[in-house]
Design an enzyme around this catalytic site. Structure first.
Site: not given
Ligand code: BGC
Length: 922
Positions: A420, A425-426, A703, A724
């Protein structure tokens, strides 16, 4: 070398041939370099295709296979290709070595060491190696290979990939030293959902290696290996790295046998991740807060390397961020990810960089540096080693910047898995995002191998979930959550791959996974007792981030989530029916075709009125009704198209769509014959729209449509990535509609195409280069000043194109020869460059009409003058909901609203207005 060869297909291209067709071809595979031992031979045959011919061989382990192609033209002349090769890995024999783990606290980052002696000169040598964590290996002090972050991320409970390196030239007769530096990586670090300890993947470092020299196993990992403490004290995918070069302990610690089940260790599927580009910083900024910040000029993924001249024991830090706020360093949108590199110098002057993690960034805050020289810094751009296949340039610079932003978001998020975003923190393999972007991705770069690995992991995850496709793959410990449009990645991605790459084997490989998702939905309907023709249960992300919903914290948009899930259900069943047909699965084809019809009928019953109107009046609702084949009946389609256009007009010609509607909205508009509106949405530079970020200097996709406010401030910190790719899915429309190239139904892989460019003065010209499995296409069009269209295309050998040109009537000159082509349709163009020129009809551009909103009409100064003159009361109608009406609608407004008939909008006046505006181009 050393790839997992589930199915083997061979493809070749013919270039530089003048003839249009081949007569026959032959593919031969040999076991030896001398090409004596044939192991597979298609024989000379007219049916050997250039695209994805199946090769059947009983593979031997650690074997190099050589292969060649011969082609014959119609005169019987034969041409032969150079020899190509591929090499197998260890196959079922597996590793001889044992998995070893350091006898140290698991938080200590280790360097594994093994010295060994070779008695004979080395002719060939291969190192087969993997690790729990990430690793970089060195032989006699030299780095082995050029990939980083190996062995990559996989569904670890199902398999771990190993790499194969050709080390023939690195080994010495006599003493050798093998060192392997490991870091936590995805496997062992805080990777997953919000740095929760619970979702830590593995707990321990382990290493497994076999070295084969001259065909025999010369060395394997075992308990005679040692470890020492690494100079990399900490490494983590979110938090970064801490490297202390003063650590030079020559203390060796033993290793123990590890717990890794060797049956889980498989040949690699993943494309190597590499340092693919280097960019130089554009500026060093001293911020109002007194910080020193490096500006890379581009939001990128990887790390910054620098030439270190600090004294021994001196500590310096680099912190990564995407945007400045009030001129100062900022990275609150990374949430808990610390994203920093700390370094303690050993006093040696040398180049330093992180290597066992990666960052997404444009700006880098430097602390502790004694002196800062811009030329000491470099941005090392890291992503999967994918070849660029598609390029589009246009006469609109803003659009070109958008195209560049999309490409950079692909680079940054195609790092072993499609993620993504690459910074906060992904960094997770969200299936929805990947699904949305897969079409654009497959056209921009050759993503076949990349997506094949991702789909392989989807299928493996499904083995544990009863067909459910987790929202994130690899699922990092949480495989129970899914959603429509996310799980449909299991069908949509292989289908796009088949359409664009022409290789059926991906459909075959993924068939059970595709079925699994459909079965899962059926099962959900069964256990929840809901209508089996729809999908009306469970959690869904809906039209994620759409602007027509009310809930800020759960932005699923304004379109009924169960209508969306039912529509995706229909679309996916349709895909599996077509897949079954292609794979010759008669029974399934019938079953799924019937099922698709049932789902379609159930959706019609539930969400459409008896007269064919859609009960949900949102942009996305209409878009999926049109694009997912829910409305088949032509009369109803026309009605839905009309309603869709009205909806957009009522929305002030602005986007309201989210993850479901955005990727499809321009296709839907083109299908409505309204590419003028598609261009209007694409080229608008206000929020919400694709070019708004460009006006604010974006270099990657955001995003949220409003990630930054017009003053450059961050609109939110909770979920606000500036890299994103999801909204970059619009580029597929640019390929398929602006350039206008699309594989025909029976032309997967671009062997047969339709080229139907949708032209627009807002971009003036377009230049496309597209390397496909059928060869390289080129398309160029330009609207010339004299209202002529110049069009040129290059069709590769063996391919066939039907050209459908816009606003063409009368004489068209094709390759300098005048001819009359009905409505500009020229069928069956083949191999070579074709030039076409003709005078455009007046309607090549859109004209104003009474179905435009008042807002739209008065945006044209000429029309505004005319209208206000004709209907003076109009200037009092400045309210948005009224401005978005058409003049005929306004004329029907009740008298008591103070306008309506009092405006003087009688039939006759409307007619007069109409005849005036219809001559004015938009
Ligand atoms: C991700 C998305 C993802 C979403 C699920 C976010 O945190 O960044 O792109 O698809 O969660 O709705």
């Amino acid at each position: 070398m050393g790839y997992l060869l589930k199915t083997i297909t061979a493809s070749y291209l013919i270039d530089g041939a003048e003839d249009e067709e081949t007569d026959a071809a032959r593919i031969v595979v040999y076991e030896d370099e001398e090409l004596q031992q044939i192991v597979f031979d298609t024989g000379r045959s007219g049916s050997v295709r250039g695209m994805a011919t199946r090769i059947h061989i009983e593979l031997k382990p650690r074997q190099r296979y050589y292969w060649k192609v011969q082609v014959w033209d119609r005169m019987g002349r034969c041409t032969e290709s150079d020899t190509a090769w591929f090499e197998t890995g260890l196959l079922s024999g597996g590793f001889r070595g044992q998995s070893i783990t350091p006898d140290l606290d698991p938080s200590v980052q280790p360097i594994y060491i093994k010295s060994f002696t070779l008695e004979q000169p080395v002719k060939t040598a291969r190192l087969y190696i993997t690790c729990l964590g990430v690793y970089e290996a060195f032989l006699n002090g030299k780095r082995i290979g050029d990939e980083v972050l190996a062995p990559g991320i996989t569904a670890y409970n199902h398999y771990i990939q190993y790499q194969t390196f050709d080390v023939s030239d690195m080994l010495l007769e006599g003493k050798n030293l093998l060192e392997v530096r490991a870091g936590d990586g995805w496997y062992k670090g805080m990777y997953g959902y919000r740095q929760n300890e619970k979702y830590r993947q593995g707990k321990k470092f382990e290493l497994l290696a076999d070295l084969y020299v001259n065909g025999a196993c010369a060395l394997s990992s075992d308990c005679s290996w040692k470890v020492r403490k690494s100079n990399i004290i900490m490494s983590d995918i979110y938090n970064g790295e801490f490297r202390d070069d003063t650590v030079d302990e020559k203390i060796y610690f033993p290793v123990r046998e590890g717990l890794l089940d060797k049956r889980l260790v498989k040949e690699r599927l993943g494309v190597p991740v590499k340092q693919k580009e280097i960019i130089s910083p554009v500026d060093i900024i001293r911020t109002p807060a007194g910080e020193i910040v490096l500006d890379m000029g581009q939001n990128m993924v990887g790390w910054v390397s620098f030439f270190c001249r600090e004294k021994v024991g001196h500590k310096i830090s680099l912190e990564y961020g995407e945007v400045l706020q009030n001129g100062c360093f900022y990275n609150e949108n990374y949430r808990t990810a610390k994203a920093r590199f700390d370094y303690i110098s050993d006093g040696a002057e040398k180049k330093i960089s992180a290597s066992l993690c990666f960052f997404g960034f444009r700006y880098v805050r430097l602390s502790g540096f004694t002196e800062v020289h811009i030329e000491d810094f470099q941005g090392e751009v890291v992503y999967s080693d994918l070849n660029r296949t598609g390029e589009i340039r246009t006469g609109n610079e803003m659009l070109n910047q958008l195209i560049s932003n999309i490409l950079w978001s692909q680079k940054g998020n195609f790092l072993d898995i499609p993620t993504d975003c690459p910074q906060r923190d992904e960094k997770l393999g969200w299936t929805g995002d990947a699904q949305i972007f897969s079409g654009t991705a497959c056209l921009n770069m050759d993503c076949y191998a990349f997506f094949r690995k991702y789909l392989n992991d989807i299928a493996l995850e499904q083995e544990d979930t009863g067909g459910l496709v987790p929202q994130v793959v690899p699922s990092v410990g949480r495989n129970e959550r899914t959603s429509t449009a996310w799980g449909d990645a299991a069908l949509i991605i292989p289908w796009k791959m088949y359409r664009y790459y022409g290789d059926e084997s991906i459909l075959e490989e993924q068939y059970d996974s595709m079925k699994g998702w459909i079965d899962y939905i059926d099962h959900q309907n069964l256990v929840n007792g809901t209508n089996p023709g729809l999908w009306q249960n469970g959690f869904h992300y809906g039209d994620w981030l759409a602007l027509d919903g009310g809930c800020y914290h759960m932005p699923t948009g304004g379109t009924d989530i169960y209508y969306i899930s039912s529509a995706f259900f229909c679309y996916s069943v349709e895909i599996i029916a077509k897949t079954a047909e292609i794979l010759g699965k008669e029974e399934d084809y019938k079953r799924y075709s019937n099922k698709a019809a049932e789902v379609r009928a159930a959706i019609q019953n539930e969400y459409f009125t008896v007269n064919g109107n859609l009960c949900i009046d949102t942009q996305t609702a209409y878009i999926i009704a049109l694009e997912f084949g829910i409305v088949e009946n032509e009369v109803q389609r026309e009605l839905i198209k009309k309603r869709f256009i009205e909806r957009i007009r009522k929305d002030g010609y602005t986007l309201k769509t989210g993850f479901v509607g955005t990727p499809l909205i321009l296709n839907a508009l083109s299908d409505c014959g309204r590419s003028d509106l598609a261009y209007k949405l694409l080229l608008g530079n206000e929020y919400p729209g694709w070019l708004y970020p460009v006006t604010l200097g974006a270099t990657t996709m955001w995003e949220r449509w409003n990630a930054l406010n017009p003053d450059g401030s961050m609109s939110d910190t909770g979920m606000n990535s500036l890299n994103h790719y999801a909204n970059g899915s619009v580029q597929e429309w640019m390929y398929c509609h602006m350039a206008g190239i699309c594989p025909k139904e029976d032309g997967a892989g671009f062997s047969k195409v339709v080229i139907k460019p949708e032209i627009h003065p807002g971009i003036g010209w377009l230049d496309l280069k597209l390397q496909t499995m059928a060869g390289g296409y080129e398309i160029f069009w330009k609207i010339k000043e004299d209202c002529k269209l110049y069009f040129r295309c290059r069709i590769p050998f063996g391919a066939c194109a039907d050209i459908m040109l816009p606003s063409a009537e009368g004489n068209i000159s094709v390759n300098g020869i005048e001819g009359t082509y009905h409505e500009g349709v020229i069928c069956g163009l083949r191999n070579g460059v074709h030039e076409i020129e003709y005078r455009l009809r007046k309607d090549y551009r859109a004209y104003y009409s009474l179905s435009d909103s008042v807002k739209e009409l008065v945006s044209n100064p000429k029309i505004k003058g005319f209208l206000y003159d004709k209907v003076p009361m109009l200037c009092h109608t400045d309210k948005a909901e009224i401005q978005n009406m058409t003049l005929p609608e306004m004329s029907k407004l009740p008298f008591f609203l103070g306008i309506g008939n009092r405006l003087g909008l009688e039939e006759l006046v409307l007619k007069e207005i109409e005849s005036y505006i219809k001559e004015i181009p938009k």
